[in-house]
Design a protein around this motif. Structure first.
Motif, PDB file in Angstrom:
ATOM      1  N   THR A 334      19.220 -18.190 -25.162  1.00 31.81           N
ATOM      2  CA  THR A 334      19.520 -19.362 -25.981  1.00 31.81           C
ATOM      3  C   THR A 334      20.913 -19.928 -25.688  1.00 31.81           C
ATOM      4  N   LYS A 335      21.807 -19.126 -25.101  1.00 28.00           N
ATOM      5  CA  LYS A 335      23.155 -19.596 -24.790  1.00 28.00           C
ATOM      6  C   LYS A 335      23.400 -19.785 -23.301  1.00 28.00           C
ATOM      7  N   GLY A 336      22.583 -19.172 -22.460  1.00 30.44           N
ATOM      8  CA  GLY A 336      22.838 -19.266 -21.028  1.00 30.44           C
ATOM      9  C   GLY A 336      21.810 -18.521 -20.221  1.00 30.44           C
ATOM     10  N   THR A 337      22.122 -18.328 -18.936  1.00 32.63           N
ATOM     11  CA  THR A 337      21.202 -17.725 -17.978  1.00 32.63           C
ATOM     12  C   THR A 337      21.927 -16.649 -17.175  1.00 32.63           C
ATOM     13  N   CYS A 338      21.254 -15.526 -16.956  1.00 36.97           N
ATOM     14  CA  CYS A 338      21.793 -14.467 -16.100  1.00 36.97           C
ATOM     15  C   CYS A 338      20.909 -14.335 -14.877  1.00 36.97           C
ATOM     16  N   THR A 339      21.522 -14.383 -13.697  1.00 35.98           N
ATOM     17  CA  THR A 339      20.810 -14.234 -12.434  1.00 35.98           C
ATOM     18  C   THR A 339      21.265 -12.944 -11.766  1.00 35.98           C
ATOM     19  N   GLY A 346      24.604  -9.745  -5.508  1.00 37.27           N
ATOM     20  CA  GLY A 346      25.408  -9.924  -6.696  1.00 37.27           C
ATOM     21  C   GLY A 346      24.677 -10.473  -7.901  1.00 37.27           C
ATOM     22  N   ALA A 347      25.436 -10.720  -8.966  1.00 39.13           N
ATOM     23  CA  ALA A 347      24.893 -11.205 -10.234  1.00 39.13           C
ATOM     24  C   ALA A 347      25.876 -12.190 -10.837  1.00 39.13           C
ATOM     25  N   SER A 348      25.352 -13.059 -11.720  1.00 37.30           N
ATOM     26  CA  SER A 348      26.212 -14.063 -12.354  1.00 37.30           C
ATOM     27  C   SER A 348      25.606 -14.503 -13.676  1.00 37.30           C
ATOM     28  N   ILE A 349      26.450 -15.094 -14.512  1.00 44.73           N
ATOM     29  CA  ILE A 349      26.010 -15.672 -15.783  1.00 44.73           C
ATOM     30  C   ILE A 349      26.487 -17.121 -15.830  1.00 44.73           C
ATOM     31  N   GLN A 350      25.588 -17.993 -16.247  1.00 45.87           N
ATOM     32  CA  GLN A 350      25.895 -19.411 -16.382  1.00 45.87           C
ATOM     33  C   GLN A 350      25.606 -19.860 -17.817  1.00 45.87           C
ATOM     34  N   THR A 351      26.402 -20.807 -18.290  1.00 49.62           N
ATOM     35  CA  THR A 351      26.133 -21.425 -19.583  1.00 49.62           C
ATOM     36  C   THR A 351      24.954 -22.382 -19.437  1.00 49.62           C
ATOM     37  N   ARG A 352      24.489 -22.919 -20.556  1.00 51.33           N
ATOM     38  CA  ARG A 352      23.345 -23.835 -20.513  1.00 51.33           C
ATOM     39  C   ARG A 352      23.647 -25.106 -19.709  1.00 51.33           C
ATOM     40  N   GLU A 359      30.720 -13.348 -12.726  1.00 50.69           N
ATOM     41  CA  GLU A 359      29.968 -12.986 -11.522  1.00 50.69           C
ATOM     42  C   GLU A 359      30.532 -11.694 -10.952  1.00 50.69           C
ATOM     43  N   MET A 360      29.676 -10.998 -10.213  1.00 52.27           N
ATOM     44  CA  MET A 360      30.059  -9.696  -9.665  1.00 52.27           C
ATOM     45  C   MET A 360      29.228  -9.425  -8.425  1.00 52.27           C
ATOM     46  N   SER A 361      29.862  -8.932  -7.365  1.00 53.17           N
ATOM     47  CA  SER A 361      29.154  -8.628  -6.122  1.00 53.17           C
ATOM     48  C   SER A 361      28.374  -7.330  -6.263  1.00 53.17           C
ATOM     49  N   GLY A 362      27.474  -7.089  -5.313  1.00 51.01           N
ATOM     50  CA  GLY A 362      26.644  -5.894  -5.347  1.00 51.01           C
ATOM     51  C   GLY A 362      26.881  -4.997  -4.152  1.00 51.01           C
ATOM     52  N   ASP A 363      26.576  -3.714  -4.307  1.00 57.43           N
ATOM     53  CA  ASP A 363      26.703  -2.744  -3.217  1.00 57.43           C
ATOM     54  C   ASP A 363      25.547  -1.765  -3.335  1.00 57.43           C
TER      55      ASP A 363
END
Length: 449
Positions: A334-339, A346-352, A359-363
Motif C-alpha cells: 500500500t506504500k510502495g514496491t519491493c523488487t 540485488g534488491a530495492s524498495i520504491q515508493t508509489r 537498495e542493496m547488492s547481492g552476493d
C-alpha cells in the motif's frame, strides 16, 4: 539411486544413559539415537566439548550425489568450514566418484580423507555412507525424487543432513519430509537445505523491511524464473529405460519435479517466506513447445497462487531458447514496491511514485557458502538447525502449481496435504528395468490424484 523401503524406527536412546562410544561428543548434550534404524549400522555418538587444551576432532562429511550440484555443495562446505573432513562419497556412476575425489584431494588435501573403500556406486550406494559410523553429516545432491526418502533414512541413521532443494516432487514425498523433520528435532540432529537465498544478505534485509511494514500492507506480487533452456542428454545405446531416466533425470517428472520444482522453487520459497507460509490454492496453465519428444517436462508454466487475505501472486517459469530471461520477485504494498532480483542483481524498495528509498547488492556465492557454515556451526554449538519442513512446504507449493497446471483444475493446499495420493517415485527400482511410466501431461486428460 532408488527409493528405499522406509525402515521401522526403534525408540530413541535415552539422553541420560547413552551407549558407550569410542569418540567424544561433537557438542555437549546432543545425543543421537543409537540403533534407530535396523537397516543401518549404529551411528557413533556426536562428539562434544573437549577440554580447552585439546583439539576437537573434525566433523566428518559424506557426499551422496557427485554431479554438478554435489560438487558445488561439497566445495562450499570444505572451503568455508574449518576442521572438517570428507570421508565418504556415493554416486550411481563410479567415474563420478573418482572424478570428484581426484579434484577435491588436490584442492583440499588437509580436509580430504576418502579411502577407496569409501567410494560407493550403484542404486543403494547412499546406504553405505549411512552405514559408516564415522560420518557425522551427509550432503544429499541426488535427483530430487530421492531426496525425501534418503533424508528420512539419514535421520533414522542418526546423521546430520544438508539436503539440496527441492525436498520433494509429490505429496507422498512431502509427508516423508515432515516425518524426517519431526524425527530430527527429537534426535537433535540438523537438517539444512539448499535454499541459499534465505542466507543472502540482500534477500534477508529486503524481507525484513517488508515484514516491518516499509512498503505497507502487502497487496499482491509477481515471481518469475524465466531462462533460455536446460541440459538434455541423448540416450546411449543399450541403456534400459531406468538407466536412461536416471541419466537424463531432469526430463522425467518423478526425478526432477519439472522446472517449477527443480529450479523455480527458489522464487516460490522466497514468496512463501515473504507471505509467512504457503498459499491456499493454485490455478494455472502452460505447455511445451521446444522440449525433445521423450521429455516429460513442460517448457512454460504460469500459476496464480492465492495466499491468505486473498492476496494473489502471479508466478511464471519458462525455459525456451531465444526468449527474455527474468529472475525476479516483486511485492506490491500500500506504500510502495519491493523488487528482489535473483543471483547477484540485488534488491530495492520504491515508493508509489517511483522514488528509490533503499537498495542493496547481492552476493549469491557468499550465500551458497553461508548455508554450510550455518549447518556446521549449529552442530558445534549444540543448537542444530532443522528447516526441512519449511523447505518441504515451498517444494510442495511448486508441486501444487504443477498439479494445477497439468490438470487444468483449481487445486487447494488442503487437497495436496491431506487428500492427494500422488506418489511418483517407483518402488523396487531395477537399474535394468523399465523405470517409471512415461509421458507428458495434457490438461483435461491428466487426472488430479
Amino acid at each position: 539411486m532408488t527409493q528405499p523401503t522406509t525402515p521401522t524406527p526403534t525408540p530413541i536412546a535415552s539422553t541420560e544413559t547413552p551407549p558407550p562410544s569410542r569418540r567424544k561428543f561433537i557438542q555437549h548434550g546432543s545425543v543421537i539415537s543409537a540403533g534407530v534404524a535396523t537397516t543401518f549400522a549404529s551411528p557413533r555418538l556426536l562428539r562434544g566439548s573437549e577440554p580447552a587444551e585439546s583439539k576437537p576432532e573434525p566433523i566428518r562429511l559424506g557426499l551422496v550425489g557427485a554431479g554438478g550440484r554435489g560438487s558445488g555443495a561439497i566445495n562450499d562446505s570444505l572451503s568455508i568450514n574449518d576442521n572438517v573432513k570428507l570421508v565418504a562419497v556415493a554416486d550411481l556412476v563410479p567415474q563420478k566418484c573418482e572424478n570428484i575425489c581426484k579434484s577435491l584431494a588436490s584442492r583440499y588435501a588437509d580436509k580430504f580423507d576418502v579411502k577407496p573403500s569409501e567410494m560407493h556406486h550403484g542404486l543403494d550406494a547412499y546406504k553405505r555412507v549411512l552405514d559408516n559410523k564415522d560420518v557425522d553429516v551427509v550432503l544429499f545432491a541426488t535427483p530430487p525424487g530421492f531426496r525425501a526418502p534418503y533424508v528420512l533414512d539419514a535421520v533414522d541413521a542418526g546423521k546430520h543432513v544438508f539436503a539440496e532443494k527441492p525436498t520433494c516432487v509429490d505429496p507422498a514425498g512431502y509427508r516423508q519430509c515432515l516425518e524426517a523433520d519431526k524425527k530430527a528435532r527429537a534426535n537433535h540432529t540438523a537438517i539444512v537445505t539448499g535454499t541459499q537465498y534465505r542466507r543472502q544478505t540482500n534477500y534477508v534485509e529486503a524481507i525484513k523491511r517488508i515484514h516491518e511494514g516499509e512498503i505497507g500492507d502487502i497487496i499482491s506480487g509477481t515471481a518469475r524464473y524465466c531462462s533460455n533452456g536446460i541440459w538434455y542428454r541423448q540416450r546411449k545405446k543399450g541403456m534400459s529405460d531406468a538407466e536412461y531416466q536416471l541419466y537424463n533425470w531432469m526430463h522425467f517428472v518423478w526425478l526432477s519435479g519439472d522446472q517449477i520444482a527443480e529450479q523455480a522453487v527458489h522464487n516460490i520459497d522466497t514468496i512463501n517466506w515473504i507471505m509467512g507460509g504457503p498459499p491456499e490454492s493454485a490455478y494455472g496453465g502452460g505447455g511445451r513447445f521446444t522440449r525433445p519428444d521423450d521429455s516429460e517436462m513442460w517448457d512454460n508454466v504460469a500459476v496464480d497462487y492465492v495466499y491468505p487475505g486473498n492476496r494473489v501472486v502471479s508466478f511464471m517459469c519458462r525455459q525456451i531458447p531465444d526468449t527474455k530471461s527474468d529472475n525476479s520477485n516483486v511485492i506490491y504494498g500500500t506504500k510502495g514496491t519491493c523488487t528482489i532480483l535473483g543471483g547477484n542483481s540485488g534488491a530495492s524498495i520504491q515508493t508509489r511514485d517511483g522514488k528509490t528509498t533503499w537498495e542493496m547488492s547481492g552476493d549469491i556465492g557468499a550465500a551458497y557458502k553461508q548455508e554450510h557454515k550455518d549447518l556446521i556451526d549449529s552442530i558445534r554449538q549444540g543448537k542444530p538447525i532443522v528447516e526441512f519442513a519449511e523447505t518441504a512446504a515451498s517444494s510442495l507449493t511448486a508441486v501444487l502449481g504443477r498439479m494445477a497446471a497439468y490438470t487444468g483444475q483449481a487445486v487447494t493446499w488442503d487437497f495436496v496435504t491431506n487428500e492427494s495420493k500422488l506418489d511418483l517415485v517407483p518402488r523396487d527400482l531395477d537399474i535394468k528395468g523399465p523405470g517409471a511410466a512415461r509421458g507428458f501431461a495434457v490438461p483435461g486428460k491428466q487426472e488430479l490424484v
